[in-house]
Structures are given as structure tokens and as C-alpha cells.
Design an enzyme around this catalytic site. Structure first.
Site, mmCIF file in Angstrom:
data_model
loop_
_atom_site.group_PDB
_atom_site.id
_atom_site.type_symbol
_atom_site.label_atom_id
_atom_site.label_comp_id
_atom_site.label_asym_id
_atom_site.label_seq_id
_atom_site.Cartn_x
_atom_site.Cartn_y
_atom_site.Cartn_z
ATOM 1 N N GLU A 293 70.260 39.317 -142.064
ATOM 2 C CA GLU A 293 71.438 40.117 -141.717
ATOM 3 C C GLU A 293 72.605 39.859 -142.658
ATOM 4 O O GLU A 293 72.797 40.571 -143.622
ATOM 5 C CB GLU A 293 71.842 39.835 -140.267
ATOM 6 C CG GLU A 293 72.882 40.797 -139.733
ATOM 7 C CD GLU A 293 73.151 40.575 -138.249
ATOM 8 O OE1 GLU A 293 74.212 41.023 -137.788
ATOM 9 O OE2 GLU A 293 72.316 39.960 -137.557
ATOM 10 N N HIS B 89 104.722 9.148 -135.182
ATOM 11 C CA HIS B 89 105.557 9.692 -134.105
ATOM 12 C C HIS B 89 106.575 10.665 -134.686
ATOM 13 O O HIS B 89 107.135 10.396 -135.738
ATOM 14 C CB HIS B 89 106.290 8.558 -133.390
ATOM 15 C CG HIS B 89 107.235 9.021 -132.326
ATOM 16 N ND1 HIS B 89 106.810 9.387 -131.077
ATOM 17 C CD2 HIS B 89 108.588 9.193 -132.346
ATOM 18 C CE1 HIS B 89 107.857 9.757 -130.350
ATOM 19 N NE2 HIS B 89 108.950 9.643 -131.103
#
Length: 468
Positions: A34, A447
Site C-alpha cells: 500500500e 525547575h
């Protein structure tokens, strides 16, 4: 033509196998019936993520005032949404075409079949067949949507994932049967765009392979979004009714009838093992999968199988790694590779579901760890306590970690929240390195980030929580 390696199938298992074989100096061909890239690139992983991104952006517009922005009259152009998704898929498929050329891999378009030992027959779209020889044949034919006997996919009333990606118009209502990754991802996509969605799940909870806490959290969030959820329920029959369907659903309290525009069957997959020549050579299968050794050789020397058609998790990243291990093992035996590759640890495979919020997990669930005999330490850190999550307006969900109380071994991690699929890899690597909780706590996490919530959850497990 004669080749060293022929790969049948060009999905994330097949095309990766072909490239790795070419890198090791094997004359290689890949057979595809395909589109290069297989289901993942063309009808699975990639185009669905494009659809989900659209849903996420539309959801942002619905809540733009929360961020101090006014968006007036945002509308969904469903046809344009589908078109963008297909464009993304086509681009990725062209990328695989480029990689085939770059690595001098022959692409044989057509249906591939093992004709005899060392022979592959390729039949093109016109029915013309050609036989090619190969010392090594790798089967990578993937899988398709599974059909239940009472829920046959007809493409109109009952659809599978392929049809769900290219519907000509957005349905007003949809019943989703099955709540694995495919089911909950499409449920989120359609519900966010305004479709009334009902999920019917046979088992007692949605996303049943996940940790129980993850299932509970997603159900709570989905119900808040307006998605109806029926667990311990099964669709017994579907019949056409006007412009839609009626579905008879068996529940623990009796039978109910649901009406909708369409039913999406998302009850798993079936391996593509038919009509590829397994019977010709007597290749052994069990429960619809091809049996292989730890280097993916079948019971027939020179024939291998990888990806969704073999036992193990049916995931693109698993197929790709199996492909590399398979080819490197062939390379080692042919003296083209220096050492035997290390087999996959199937207990350390990350699983990701791209609904919103996302789900990511690896290793033992809490229940499985206890059933395996471990005494566990468990830590949960909610994203509502995360500074980055609060700033992003994405405070739903949590990180849950599970450790062996005796030795500190990291047994598992389970996350639900924004972008958690991007941070699960830390656990995978740490578990591979046999890291204990202490090494992770001694590693500084940046952080403010969502990823530091993993460290925060470990602190909770060991009674050292700072931010909770």
C-alpha cells in the site's frame, strides 16, 4: 532478483529492519502493498496525533479566557481537520521513500508472500507476479482492526480506526466500543469537537491495562468533559436506524438500547498472518501470532518475524527495536556485526496513550507488583501541586511511582497529565540501569518542569516530600 535480505512490510518494524540491514552491508529489498511507512505512518500513530493536536487547540480556544485571551466564535472545519491529518501522514510516508533511496533499498510494490525457502513472490496491482530470492526473509506485515462476530465493520454504521480518520463529516453522536488507546483517543478527539460520545467497555474499568488509579482518574476527567462511560458492558448487536444506528448494549442490570450516528469498533487488533506463505513452510503460530525466538527467528531457519504479528506489545517502538535486534543478530551470524544484540526486556516497554490528558506508563502496576510478591513503596504527586502545571493551566492528573521496599528497585511509573508521554523515558532508562530511588533523588531535576514531578513522587514514596 537475488537479495541478502527481503523484508515483507514497511511499517515501523519493516522499514527499520530494511535500513539497518542496508547499513550492515546487506543487499536489501522491502515489499509493500500500500504505502511506505505502513499503518503507523499512514493510518495510525502519526495521523491520529495530528487529529488530537487539532482537538487540543480547539479546546484551548474554548478556555482562552482562562489565559487572558478572547477568541471569538471559533469553529471546526472538519474537512480541513481531516485534510491536515492526511497531509502530515503523506509527508511522513515520503520521508520513508527518501530513506529507502538514501540507503539503496529496493522497494517492491505489491503483495509479498513466502513461496518457498529463500523465495518471496511479489504480486503487483495488475496481478503480475515475480519471484525474488533472499537468504534471509523478515516478515513484518503488522496488524489490522479486530472484528467481533456481532460487530462487523461495514464502513458506514460500524467503522474502524481507518474510517474514523477520514469521515466525510463530523457525526453528532458516536458510540465507541473498547477503551484501549485507540478508543479513548478517538473519544477525546470527537467529544472535544462537539460529538456526543459514549464509551462501552467490556471490562470493569476503562484503559484496563493501566494502573487502577490511572483508570479512575481518566474516567473522572472524561465524565467531566461530558463523555458517557459504560463499563462491564458489551454491544450485542447493531442495526441501522434512519440516518444512524441502534446498538443493543448488555449491562449488569439488563439490556439498554443506545442510538447514535455511528459506532466505532476499537476492540483491539488482529495480526496479518494470512496469505503470506506461513503454511507453505510450516511456520508455527499460536493464538494468531507467529512464534519466534529471542532474536525473532521462526521455527524455519532464514525466516524471521517482528512487530504486531509476534507475541508482545503491539507498539511501533517495540516493532522498531525488534527489527534492529533481528537484523543485528543476522549480521552477527554473517560476521557483519561485532556482537550478538541484547534481547528486549518486555517488562521495560513504555506505553503511551495520547488522549488529553495523556497517559504514560512502564513496568509493574501497583497490583501486579504486589501479586509478584514485592513489598512496595508507592508515591503519588498531583500536578495540581506543580508550579509548571499551574502556569500552563494543566493541573489534571498525577505521577505515581512504585518501588521495591527491600532494595529500592524502581518497579514502575504511571502518569496521567499534560505531555507525560515526553517524560516517561526517565523511568525506562533508570530501570534499564537498575537505578534505585536514591540515585534519582540525587539527580537534580530542572525547575519549573512537569518532569520534576517524577522526583517529587519518589520523595512522597520515601516520606521526604518537600512540595506536598
Amino acid at each position: 532478483m537475488a537479495y541478502d535480505v527481503i523484508v515483507i512490510g514497511s511499517g515501523p518494524g519493516g522499514y527499520v529492519a530494511a535500513i539497518r540491514a542496508a547499513q550492515l552491508g546487506f543487499k536489501t529489498a522491502v515489499v509493500e502493498r500500500e504505502s511506505l511507512g505502513g499503518i503507523c505512518l499512514n493510518w495510525g500513530c502519526i495521523p491520529t496525533k495530528a487529529l488530537l493536536k487539532t482537538a487540543q487547540i480547539f479546546e484551548y480556544t474554548q478556555h482562552s479566557k482562562d489565559y487572558g485571551i478572547t477568541v471569538a466564535d471559533a469553529k471546526v472545519d472538519f474537512e480541513a481537520v481531516i485534510k491536515r491529518s492526511r497531509g502530515v501522514a503523506d509527508k511522513m510516508s515520503r520521508g520513508v521513500q527518501f530513506l529507502m533511496k538514501k540507503n539503496k533499498i529496493d522497494v517492491l510494490m505489491g503483495n509479498g508472500k513466502v513461496k518457498a525457502k529463500g523465495q518471496v513472490e511479489v504480486t503487483d496491482k495488475d496481478g503480475k507476479a515475480a519471484v525474488h530470492e533472499a537468504k534471509h526473509i523478515i516478515l513484518a506485515t503488522g496488524a489490522r482492526a479486530r472484528e467481533l462476530p456481532n460487530l462487523k465493520i461495514d464502513g458506514k454504521n460500524v467503522i474502524g480506526y481507518r474510517e474514523a480518520m477520514v469521515l466525510p463529516q463530523q457525526p453528532k453522536s458516536m458510540i465507541v466500543v473498547g477503551s484501549g488507546a485507540i478508543g479513548v483517543e478517538f473519544a477525546y478527539f470527537y467529544a472535544t469537537l462537539g460529538t456526543k460520545v459514549t464509551i462501552v467497555e467490556f471490562l470493569p474499568r476503562i484503559v484496563p491495562v493501566e494502573d487502577e488509579d490511572i483508570s479512575k482518574e481518566l474516567e473522572k476527567i472524561y465524565k467531566k468533559k461530558g463523555i458517557e462511560i459504560m463499563t462491564n458492558a458489551s454491544v450485542e448487536a447493531v442495526e441501522a436506524s434512519g440516518n444512524g444506528v441502534k446498538a443493543k448494549v448488555k449491562t449488569q442490570t439488563g439490556e439498554v438500547t443506545l442510538e447514535a450516528d455511528v459506532v466505532l469498533s476499537a476492540v483491539g487488533i488482529s495480526a496479518n498472518i494470512e496469505n503470506i506463505g506461513l503454511e507453505t513452510l510450516g511456520i508455527k503460530t499460536d493464538k494468531g501470532r507467529v512464534l519466534v525466538d529471542k532474536y525473532y527467528q521462526t521455527n524455519i531457519p532464514g525466516v524471521y518475524a517482528i512487530g504486531d504479528m509476534v507475541p508482545g506489545q503491539a507498539l511501533a517502538h517495540v516493532a522498531s527495536k525488534e527489527a534492529i535486534i533481528c537484523v543485528e543478530a543476522i549480521g552477527y551470524n554473517e560476521k557483519k556485526y561485532a556482537h550478538k544484540p541484547e534481547p528486549i526486556d518486555y517488562m521495560n516497554i513504555p506505553g503511551c496513550t495520547y488522549c488529553a490528558p495523556e497517559i504514560a506508563s512502564v513496568g509493574y502496576t501497583e497490583k501486579a507488583a504486589k501479586e509478584a510478591g514485592y513489598e512496595v513503596k508507592v508515591g503519588k504527586f498531583p500536578f495540581s501541586a506543580s508550579g509548571k502545571a499551574s502556569a500552563a493551566g494543566a493541573t489534571e492528573g498525577f505521577v505515581k511511582v512504585i518501588f521495591d521496599a527491600k532494595y529500592g528497585e524502581w518497579l514502575g511509573t504511571h502518569m496521567i497529565g499534560a505531555n507525560v508521554t515526553e517524560i516517561i523515558a526517565e523511568t525506562v532508562v533508570a530501570r534499564k540501569l537498575e537505578t534505585t530511588y536514591q540515585e534519582v533523588l540525587d539527580s537534580i531535576h530542572p525547575h519549573p518542569t512537569m518532569s520534576e514531578s517524577v522526583k517529587d513522587a519518589i520523595e512522597v514514596a520515601y516520606g521526604e516530600a518537600i512540595h506536598l
